[in-house]
Design a protein around this motif. Structure first.
Motif, PDB file in Angstrom:
ATOM      1  N   MET A  78     -68.085 -33.676   1.385  1.00  0.00           N
ATOM      2  CA  MET A  78     -69.376 -33.187   1.869  1.00  0.00           C
ATOM      3  C   MET A  78     -70.288 -34.340   2.258  1.00  0.00           C
ATOM      4  SD  MET A  78     -70.361 -30.007  -0.680  1.00  0.00           S
ATOM      5  CE  MET A  78     -71.995 -29.854   0.051  1.00  0.00           C
ATOM      6  N   ALA A  79     -70.303 -35.376   1.419  1.00  0.00           N
ATOM      7  CA  ALA A  79     -71.190 -36.512   1.670  1.00  0.00           C
ATOM      8  C   ALA A  79     -70.787 -37.265   2.929  1.00  0.00           C
ATOM      9  CB  ALA A  79     -71.186 -37.447   0.463  1.00  0.00           C
ATOM     10  N   ILE A  80     -69.497 -37.597   3.052  1.00  0.00           N
ATOM     11  CA  ILE A  80     -69.043 -38.414   4.175  1.00  0.00           C
ATOM     12  C   ILE A  80     -69.048 -37.629   5.480  1.00  0.00           C
ATOM     13  CG2 ILE A  80     -67.053 -39.659   5.107  1.00  0.00           C
ATOM     14  CD1 ILE A  80     -66.385 -40.478   2.223  1.00  0.00           C
ATOM     15  N   LEU A  81     -68.458 -36.453   5.477  1.00  0.00           N
ATOM     16  CA  LEU A  81     -68.415 -35.662   6.699  1.00  0.00           C
ATOM     17  C   LEU A  81     -69.809 -35.181   7.084  1.00  0.00           C
ATOM     18  CD1 LEU A  81     -65.160 -33.591   6.048  1.00  0.00           C
ATOM     19  CD2 LEU A  81     -65.439 -35.627   7.474  1.00  0.00           C
ATOM     20  N   GLY A  82     -70.632 -34.895   6.077  1.00  0.00           N
ATOM     21  CA  GLY A  82     -71.998 -34.455   6.356  1.00  0.00           C
ATOM     22  C   GLY A  82     -72.828 -35.550   6.982  1.00  0.00           C
ATOM     23  N   ALA A  83     -72.675 -36.776   6.496  1.00  0.00           N
ATOM     24  CA  ALA A  83     -73.428 -37.901   7.053  1.00  0.00           C
ATOM     25  C   ALA A  83     -73.030 -38.149   8.507  1.00  0.00           C
ATOM     26  CB  ALA A  83     -73.195 -39.151   6.216  1.00  0.00           C
ATOM     27  N   LEU A  84     -71.736 -38.040   8.812  1.00  0.00           N
ATOM     28  CA  LEU A  84     -71.280 -38.223  10.184  1.00  0.00           C
ATOM     29  C   LEU A  84     -71.787 -37.111  11.092  1.00  0.00           C
ATOM     30  CD1 LEU A  84     -67.601 -39.352   9.480  1.00  0.00           C
ATOM     31  CD2 LEU A  84     -69.419 -40.773  10.480  1.00  0.00           C
ATOM     32  N   ALA A  85     -71.815 -35.881  10.569  1.00  0.00           N
ATOM     33  CA  ALA A  85     -72.300 -34.755  11.366  1.00  0.00           C
ATOM     34  C   ALA A  85     -73.810 -34.830  11.573  1.00  0.00           C
ATOM     35  CB  ALA A  85     -71.935 -33.436  10.684  1.00  0.00           C
ATOM     36  N   LEU A  86     -74.504 -35.403  10.602  1.00  0.00           N
ATOM     37  CA  LEU A  86     -75.968 -35.514  10.688  1.00  0.00           C
ATOM     38  C   LEU A  86     -76.388 -36.462  11.800  1.00  0.00           C
ATOM     39  CD1 LEU A  86     -78.510 -34.486   9.147  1.00  0.00           C
ATOM     40  CD2 LEU A  86     -78.365 -36.577   7.768  1.00  0.00           C
ATOM     41  N   ALA A  87     -75.584 -37.496  12.034  1.00  0.00           N
ATOM     42  CA  ALA A  87     -75.897 -38.483  13.081  1.00  0.00           C
ATOM     43  C   ALA A  87     -74.636 -38.747  13.899  1.00  0.00           C
ATOM     44  CB  ALA A  87     -76.427 -39.766  12.451  1.00  0.00           C
ATOM     45  N   PRO A  88     -74.253 -37.827  14.784  1.00  0.00           N
ATOM     46  CA  PRO A  88     -72.978 -37.951  15.505  1.00  0.00           C
ATOM     47  C   PRO A  88     -72.876 -39.185  16.395  1.00  0.00           C
ATOM     48  CG  PRO A  88     -74.324 -36.149  16.384  1.00  0.00           C
ATOM     49  CD  PRO A  88     -74.962 -36.588  15.120  1.00  0.00           C
ATOM     50  N   ILE A 115     -63.486 -43.040  14.259  1.00  0.00           N
ATOM     51  CA  ILE A 115     -64.495 -43.573  13.344  1.00  0.00           C
ATOM     52  C   ILE A 115     -64.045 -44.955  12.870  1.00  0.00           C
ATOM     53  CG2 ILE A 115     -65.697 -43.250  11.139  1.00  0.00           C
ATOM     54  CD1 ILE A 115     -66.492 -41.242  13.280  1.00  0.00           C
ATOM     55  N   GLU A 116     -64.939 -45.930  12.898  1.00  0.00           N
ATOM     56  CA  GLU A 116     -64.627 -47.262  12.394  1.00  0.00           C
ATOM     57  C   GLU A 116     -65.046 -47.365  10.934  1.00  0.00           C
ATOM     58  OE1 GLU A 116     -65.287 -50.773  14.924  1.00  0.00           O
ATOM     59  OE2 GLU A 116     -66.238 -49.385  16.345  1.00  0.00           O
ATOM     60  N   VAL A 117     -64.184 -47.927  10.117  1.00  0.00           N
ATOM     61  CA  VAL A 117     -64.458 -48.054   8.682  1.00  0.00           C
ATOM     62  C   VAL A 117     -64.310 -49.506   8.269  1.00  0.00           C
ATOM     63  CG1 VAL A 117     -63.868 -47.286   6.356  1.00  0.00           C
ATOM     64  CG2 VAL A 117     -63.547 -45.726   8.304  1.00  0.00           C
ATOM     65  N   THR A 118     -65.321 -50.019   7.599  1.00  0.00           N
ATOM     66  CA  THR A 118     -65.247 -51.350   6.999  1.00  0.00           C
ATOM     67  C   THR A 118     -64.922 -51.184   5.521  1.00  0.00           C
ATOM     68  OG1 THR A 118     -66.829 -52.322   8.545  1.00  0.00           O
ATOM     69  CG2 THR A 118     -66.512 -53.457   6.441  1.00  0.00           C
ATOM     70  N   TYR A 119     -63.814 -51.798   5.076  1.00  0.00           N
ATOM     71  CA  TYR A 119     -63.410 -51.735   3.673  1.00  0.00           C
ATOM     72  C   TYR A 119     -63.775 -53.064   3.013  1.00  0.00           C
ATOM     73  CZ  TYR A 119     -60.617 -47.775   5.307  1.00  0.00           C
ATOM     74  OH  TYR A 119     -60.208 -46.578   5.868  1.00  0.00           O
ATOM     75  N   LEU A 120     -64.785 -53.047   2.151  1.00  0.00           N
ATOM     76  CA  LEU A 120     -65.206 -54.269   1.489  1.00  0.00           C
ATOM     77  C   LEU A 120     -64.136 -54.723   0.502  1.00  0.00           C
ATOM     78  CD1 LEU A 120     -68.930 -53.389   0.695  1.00  0.00           C
ATOM     79  CD2 LEU A 120     -68.066 -54.774   2.596  1.00  0.00           C
ATOM     80  N   ALA A 142     -73.274 -44.952   9.729  1.00  0.00           N
ATOM     81  CA  ALA A 142     -73.765 -43.636   9.320  1.00  0.00           C
ATOM     82  C   ALA A 142     -73.931 -43.525   7.816  1.00  0.00           C
ATOM     83  CB  ALA A 142     -72.808 -42.548   9.803  1.00  0.00           C
ATOM     84  N   LEU A 143     -73.082 -44.233   7.053  1.00  0.00           N
ATOM     85  CA  LEU A 143     -73.084 -44.070   5.597  1.00  0.00           C
ATOM     86  C   LEU A 143     -72.396 -45.243   4.933  1.00  0.00           C
ATOM     87  CD1 LEU A 143     -73.584 -41.953   3.188  1.00  0.00           C
ATOM     88  CD2 LEU A 143     -71.154 -41.399   3.458  1.00  0.00           C
ATOM     89  N   ILE A 144     -72.908 -45.628   3.776  1.00  0.00           N
ATOM     90  CA  ILE A 144     -72.228 -46.549   2.863  1.00  0.00           C
ATOM     91  C   ILE A 144     -71.803 -45.727   1.661  1.00  0.00           C
ATOM     92  CG2 ILE A 144     -72.441 -48.591   1.401  1.00  0.00           C
ATOM     93  CD1 ILE A 144     -74.727 -49.485   3.309  1.00  0.00           C
ATOM     94  N   SER A 145     -70.531 -45.761   1.322  1.00  0.00           N
ATOM     95  CA  SER A 145     -70.020 -45.001   0.179  1.00  0.00           C
ATOM     96  C   SER A 145     -69.269 -45.939  -0.758  1.00  0.00           C
ATOM     97  CB  SER A 145     -69.081 -43.883   0.658  1.00  0.00           C
ATOM     98  OG  SER A 145     -68.563 -43.160  -0.442  1.00  0.00           O
ATOM     99  N   LEU A 146     -69.810 -46.146  -1.946  1.00  0.00           N
ATOM    100  CA  LEU A 146     -69.206 -47.032  -2.940  1.00  0.00           C
ATOM    101  C   LEU A 146     -69.151 -46.324  -4.290  1.00  0.00           C
ATOM    102  CD1 LEU A 146     -71.094 -50.346  -2.069  1.00  0.00           C
ATOM    103  CD2 LEU A 146     -68.723 -49.788  -1.503  1.00  0.00           C
ATOM    104  N   MET A 147     -68.026 -46.441  -4.981  1.00  0.00           N
ATOM    105  CA  MET A 147     -67.904 -45.818  -6.296  1.00  0.00           C
ATOM    106  C   MET A 147     -68.785 -46.550  -7.311  1.00  0.00           C
ATOM    107  SD  MET A 147     -64.038 -47.198  -7.227  1.00  0.00           S
ATOM    108  CE  MET A 147     -63.561 -45.526  -7.519  1.00  0.00           C
ATOM    109  N   ALA A 219     -80.830 -33.609   4.439  1.00  0.00           N
ATOM    110  CA  ALA A 219     -80.377 -32.254   4.771  1.00  0.00           C
ATOM    111  C   ALA A 219     -79.048 -32.321   5.505  1.00  0.00           C
ATOM    112  CB  ALA A 219     -81.424 -31.541   5.613  1.00  0.00           C
ATOM    113  N   LEU A 220     -77.966 -32.427   4.744  1.00  0.00           N
ATOM    114  CA  LEU A 220     -76.640 -32.472   5.356  1.00  0.00           C
ATOM    115  C   LEU A 220     -76.207 -31.076   5.787  1.00  0.00           C
ATOM    116  CD1 LEU A 220     -74.595 -34.818   2.992  1.00  0.00           C
ATOM    117  CD2 LEU A 220     -75.996 -35.445   4.957  1.00  0.00           C
ATOM    118  N   PRO A 221     -75.518 -30.970   6.917  1.00  0.00           N
ATOM    119  CA  PRO A 221     -74.952 -29.662   7.281  1.00  0.00           C
ATOM    120  C   PRO A 221     -73.836 -29.302   6.309  1.00  0.00           C
ATOM    121  CG  PRO A 221     -74.201 -31.369   8.794  1.00  0.00           C
ATOM    122  CD  PRO A 221     -75.241 -32.004   7.931  1.00  0.00           C
ATOM    123  N   PRO A 222     -73.680 -28.031   5.974  1.00  0.00           N
ATOM    124  CA  PRO A 222     -72.658 -27.648   4.985  1.00  0.00           C
ATOM    125  C   PRO A 222     -71.250 -27.715   5.548  1.00  0.00           C
ATOM    126  CG  PRO A 222     -73.721 -25.702   5.871  1.00  0.00           C
ATOM    127  CD  PRO A 222     -74.464 -26.877   6.444  1.00  0.00           C
TER     128      PRO A 222
END
Length: 390
Positions: A78-88, A115-120, A142-147, A219-222
């Motif tokens: 939801m977080a990753i796909l929603g962030a991409l959909a929020l700012a296409p 989609i380009e992904v940077t893996y730190l 569009a998003l930074i996602s780190l555990m 407000a992410l799209p569902p």
């Protein structure tokens, strides 16, 4: 051992008796749909609201910011796909190369769509470099996602600092906090984190329930449409699991005491192993880690073999890596830390919970001592470890 000993709590935890007791009525007499206008439906709806407040209290967020999901995997999607959909127009993501498969596999698939992904990268202790994070941010990120905490090593990322960098650069920030909840203190109201994922079964709640925290204003799209969860996640609520999640959250009222207890058990385990096996290595020892997690390379016996022998003695742990036998690949986490192959294939993860006791750790050390002595007596230069490492 007289009773089985469970040291695989990062995989899943035992359902707490209090949680089961809280859930039972909603599996029998309180079965109404919380969206129903009936009196029974209203009663169930109130119980869901109470559970939501309990989980929000543990996470330090507003109840309006909490969306119940089927688990952290769904929340991550939801977080990753929603962030991409929020700012296409933004086609770039940043994550690390030691994330949970639910994020790694999604990112790999997104790369196939352009989609380009940077893996730190991480260092030998599993830590990221915030300077590299800053340099990786682009206008189209569009998003930074780190555990928050690594499930294999327990290494903690500097999430608050990373989120502050993202906020300064006006980039959404998500953290998979599945392993951190209940083991570190969280306060979303004082954090720069925008999105946080977690799961109930990692803290003595039931499987099949999780949450995504969306900071007010995000407000992410569902992914799943419907009126439930304020239109953010459709589908009739999994009421028994939600009630269980709430009950589990209430178990962590005195979090500092529980953290101290787990830290004591982990130290007892690690000190005991290092006394038995001086050549052993505790992965991430120089990094800040979860209080309950220890990933140890024994460096003299293959992890799969040691795990099997422990199972025969009634002890459950987990491999830090799988040997090449059976076609399994080595741990992507330990591999990303640039460890020696011998260390990777001889690693075991021990993850503790509130239900583990000092006596269990002591008995584990006794069993390990016997297994290691037996292993040393039978090991030759062309041992299973050596052949596996090649």
């Amino acid at each position: 051992m007289s009773e089985p000993a469970y040291f695989d709590n990062n995989a899943t935890t035992a359902l707490a008796p209090e949680v089961l007791e809280a859930m039972m009525p909603y599996l029998s007499t309180l079965y109404a749909n919380p969206s129903s206008a009936s009196r029974l439906g209203a009663q169930v709806k109130d119980a869901v609201s109470e559970a939501r407040a309990s989980v929000a209290g543990l996470l330090g967020c507003r109840t309006s910011e909490l969306v119940f999901t089927s688990g952290a995997t769904e929340s991550n999607h939801m977080a990753i796909l929603g962030a991409l959909a929020l700012a296409p127009e933004k086609r770039h993501l940043i994550t690390s190369n030691v994330e949970h498969p639910s994020i790694m596999l999604l990112c790999r698939d997104l790369e196939l769509t352009g989609i380009e992904v940077t893996y730190l990268p991480v260092d030998t202790d599993g830590r990221i470099d915030l300077g590299q994070l800053t340099e990786s941010i682009r206008p189209d990120t569009a998003l930074i996602s780190l555990m928050w905490a690594n499930n294999e090593t327990g290494v903690l990322f500097p999430i608050e600092e990373a989120a502050a960098i993202a906020k300064f650069r006006r980039v959404l920030f998500h953290t998979d906090a599945t392993q951190a909840v209940g083991k570190v203190r969280l306060n979303m109201l004082e954090s720069a984190v925008d999105l946080l994922s977690c799961s109930g079964h990692k803290l003595h709640g039931p499987k099949g329930i999780g949450a995504l925290i969306l900071r007010k204003g995000v407000a992410l799209p569902p992914l799943i449409y419907g009126h439930q969860e304020r239109g953010r996640r459709g589908g009739t609520e999994n009421v028994p699991a939600i009630i269980g999640f709430g009950a589990a959250a209430r178990l962590f009222g005195d979090l500092d005491a529980q953290i101290a207890y787990l830290n004591g058990l982990r130290n007892q385990l690690e000190q005991g192993v290092l006394a038995l096996v001086p050549e052993a290595i505790v992965h991430g020892l120089a990094a800040e880690r979860l209080p309950n997690t220890s990933n140890i390379a024994f460096n003299m016996i293959e992890s799969e073999e040691l795990l099997h022998r422990l199972e025969q003695q009634g002890i459950t742990a987990a491999t830090g890596a799988a040997c090449a036998a059976g076609g399994s690949r080595p741990s992507h986490v330990l591999s990303a830390m640039s460890l020696r192959r011998e260390a990777i294939v001889s690693s075991l993860r021990f993850s503790l919970s509130r239900y583990n006791r000092r006596e269990e750790v002591a008995q584990l050390l006794v069993v390990l001592q016997g297994l290691i002595q037996a292993g040393k007596a039978s090991t030759t230069t062309d041992s299973a470890l050596v052949s596996c490492a090649h």
